[in-house]
Design a protein around this motif. Structure first.
Motif, short mmCIF file in Angstrom:
data_model
loop_
_atom_site.label_atom_id
_atom_site.label_comp_id
_atom_site.label_asym_id
_atom_site.label_seq_id
_atom_site.Cartn_x
_atom_site.Cartn_y
_atom_site.Cartn_z
N TYR A 199 112.51 52.69 -55.43
CA TYR A 199 111.35 52.11 -56.11
C TYR A 199 111.67 51.56 -57.49
O TYR A 199 110.77 51.28 -58.28
CB TYR A 199 110.23 53.15 -56.14
N PRO A 225 100.79 46.87 -46.03
CA PRO A 225 101.44 47.48 -47.18
C PRO A 225 101.11 46.74 -48.47
O PRO A 225 100.80 45.55 -48.46
CB PRO A 225 102.93 47.34 -46.85
N ALA A 226 101.19 47.45 -49.59
CA ALA A 226 100.94 46.85 -50.90
C ALA A 226 102.07 47.19 -51.85
O ALA A 226 102.84 48.12 -51.61
CB ALA A 226 99.62 47.34 -51.47
N THR A 227 102.15 46.42 -52.92
CA THR A 227 103.04 46.74 -54.04
C THR A 227 102.16 47.04 -55.25
O THR A 227 101.35 46.21 -55.66
CB THR A 227 103.99 45.58 -54.36
N HIS A 233 103.82 51.99 -48.94
CA HIS A 233 103.56 51.11 -50.08
C HIS A 233 104.73 51.14 -51.06
O HIS A 233 105.46 52.13 -51.14
CB HIS A 233 102.27 51.55 -50.79
N GLU A 234 104.88 50.04 -51.79
CA GLU A 234 105.92 49.98 -52.82
C GLU A 234 105.31 50.34 -54.16
O GLU A 234 104.25 49.84 -54.54
CB GLU A 234 106.51 48.57 -52.90
N THR A 273 99.81 42.47 -54.12
CA THR A 273 100.27 43.26 -55.26
C THR A 273 99.11 43.59 -56.20
O THR A 273 98.12 42.86 -56.26
CB THR A 273 101.38 42.53 -56.05
N SER A 331 102.56 38.89 -49.76
CA SER A 331 102.70 40.17 -50.46
C SER A 331 101.44 40.41 -51.27
O SER A 331 101.03 39.56 -52.06
CB SER A 331 103.93 40.18 -51.37
N THR A 348 105.84 44.15 -48.52
CA THR A 348 105.89 44.40 -49.96
C THR A 348 106.70 43.33 -50.67
O THR A 348 107.50 42.60 -50.05
CB THR A 348 106.52 45.77 -50.26
N ASP A 364 110.43 43.95 -50.09
CA ASP A 364 110.95 43.66 -48.76
C ASP A 364 111.10 42.16 -48.52
O ASP A 364 112.08 41.72 -47.91
CB ASP A 364 110.06 44.28 -47.69
#
Length: 447
Positions: free
Chosen positions: A229, A71-73, A190-191, A49, A47, A351, A354
């Motif tokens: 979110y 994807p990113a958080t 993205h988160e 972040t 992940s 993320t 997830d």
């Protein structure tokens, strides 16, 4: 692969199972289903972040990740965004507290209230006093934290607290991201998650101000982005203060700071423990790349994941290019994320939310397998809230060796196509993804 202890598999209709069995006994596993440790049956999870909502995270790092389909958080400070409730002090009269500070030294009874107020008294030096007192307090130097607060209030009473040239990395005027921007970024996959309102030292906030930082940041995210979110949070400075964790866990389902579970080891950014030495089922291994962290070191973290099957690498970035704390350059990020992308056959990049959801779903899932009219019927059930926990699980189900092609259906719709039939010492099997929300899954031969 042995059946995980946490999955309850019931194989019914033994007559049909035996009927479909072959003489060597391989097909006696028909319907037997396991859940992969990671989605896609990957070796590890990663992940990526970011903390503080720095503008270049979105304008520089995000496009690199989008290009690579990673994807990113983003843990954001809601107080910086127009249309949100800003930071403020809640409680007794400011003047009353200041007057009391001249009469009574700071102690256990008044420290949290004073530490909460000082940051909202109008100068950057006051914010610095709050931050330093919090750092000292968390290091266990309680009396020194009290003395520092006495110094702060004495300067405040005498009008000597000033604005300084101290750089506040998480609160700079270039951070102009809007809620409209964040909605766009969320739509890209993205988160967006909470990092509080004002980035305080939560360990030294009193109850009302601590809850405000936790709950109002969640409320603003809910209002502008929706419930999805409001799942994750990172309390600022990576605090693991138990009092803060207790409050925060009541507000957010998942904390990057700490998520104590018997099956999960947690090694924070300052830990020098080897995640590969852990015998636990899962290890959340946090690494925080700093400006001087070498590319070789960063790549070695990825290699460590690929050499083990239980590591969840949580990367924590702050600054990007010229903005933010300990920034990494765009060139470094592109090289590093490309390296991760090249290893995606082994890595599930997802993320923070997830991965958390997948692990919890896997630990709670119950799978019942029944053979009906030469069709395998699986029932997936869990006590988790299906409106929140909806990340597809990667399943492995054994099928009759006579099946040459397979169809997987749920709710009257095919959920996967082109399935490859594989073989191991237990028999023939397929791999596919299915969500706990899907309830019943039917598997049948198509020819």
């Amino acid at each position: 692969m042995e059946q995980p202890k946490f999955i309850k598999i019931f194989i019914a209709n033994l007559f049909i199972v035996l009927l479909m069995s072959c003489s060597n006994g391989r097909d006696q596993n028909i319907g037997y289903t396991t859940v992969s440790k990671w989605q896609g049956n990957k070796k590890s999870a990663v992940s990526i972040t970011y903390d503080d909502g720095i503008i270049t995270q979105f304008t520089v790092a995000r496009p690199i990740m989008n290009k690579l389909n990673l994807p990113a958080t983003f843990f954001i400070l809601t107080g910086k965004i127009n249309g949100s409730e800003g930071g403020k002090f809640l409680g007794r009269s400011k003047d009353e507290i200041i007057q009391e500070s001249a009469l009574t030294k700071t102690n256990a009874d008044n420290f949290f209230e004073r530490a909460s107020l000082i940051a909202f008294t109008g100068s950057s030096e006051a914010v610095l006093f709050h931050s330093n007192a919090g750092s000292i307090f968390e290091s266990g130097k309680i009396e020194e934290a009290y003395q520092l607060m006495d110094e702060a209030f004495e300067k405040l009473r005498n009008g000597n607290l000033k604005n300084t040239d101290e750089v506040v990395y998480h609160n700079n005027p270039q951070d102009t991201t809007s809620w409209d921007d964040l909605r766009k970024y969320a739509a890209e996959g993205h988160e967006i998650a909470s990092h509080s309102i004002t980035h305080p030292r939560m360990a030294v906030l009193d109850e009302v101000n601590l809850l405000y930082e936790l709950k109002q940041s969640k409320a603003d995210i809910y209002k502008h982005l929706g419930e999805k979110y409001t799942f994750s949070m990172e309390c600022p400075y990576g605090t693991e203060n138990e009092r803060v964790m207790e409050y925060a866990r009541e507000v957010y389902p998942a904390l990057r700071n700490r998520m104590p579970e018997t099956y999960l080891d947690e090694f924070n950014r300052s830990s020098d423990q080897d995640p590969g030495a852990s015998e636990n089922e899962y290890v959340q291994w946090q690494r925080g790349p700093l400006t001087n962290t070498s590319m070789d070191m960063m790549k070695s973290w990825i290699d460590k994941c690929r050499a083990n099957d239980n590591i969840w690498l949580v990367l924590v970035f702050h600054g990007v290019d010229n903005f933010g704390w300990e920034p990494k350059t765009a060139g470094e990020l592109e090289e590093y994320f490309t390296y991760i992308k090249e290893k995606e056959n082994d890595l599930w990049v997802a993320t923070f939310a997830d991965v958390t959801k997948y692990i919890r779903e896997r630990k709670s899932i119950e799978i019942t397998s029944v053979i009906e009219d030469e069709t395998i019927v699986l029932t997936l059930s869990s006590d988790l809230d299906p409106s929140i926990y909806d990340v597809p699980l990667s399943l492995k189900t054994y099928i009759p060796k006579t099946w040459k092609s397979v169809q997987v259906m749920t709710k009257g719709q095919e959920i996967t196509t082109g399935l490859e039939i594989s073989k191991d010492k237990q028999g023939y099997y397929i791999r596919y993804n299915a969500s706990p929300l899907q309830g019943k899954v039917t598997i049948s031969a198509t020819s």
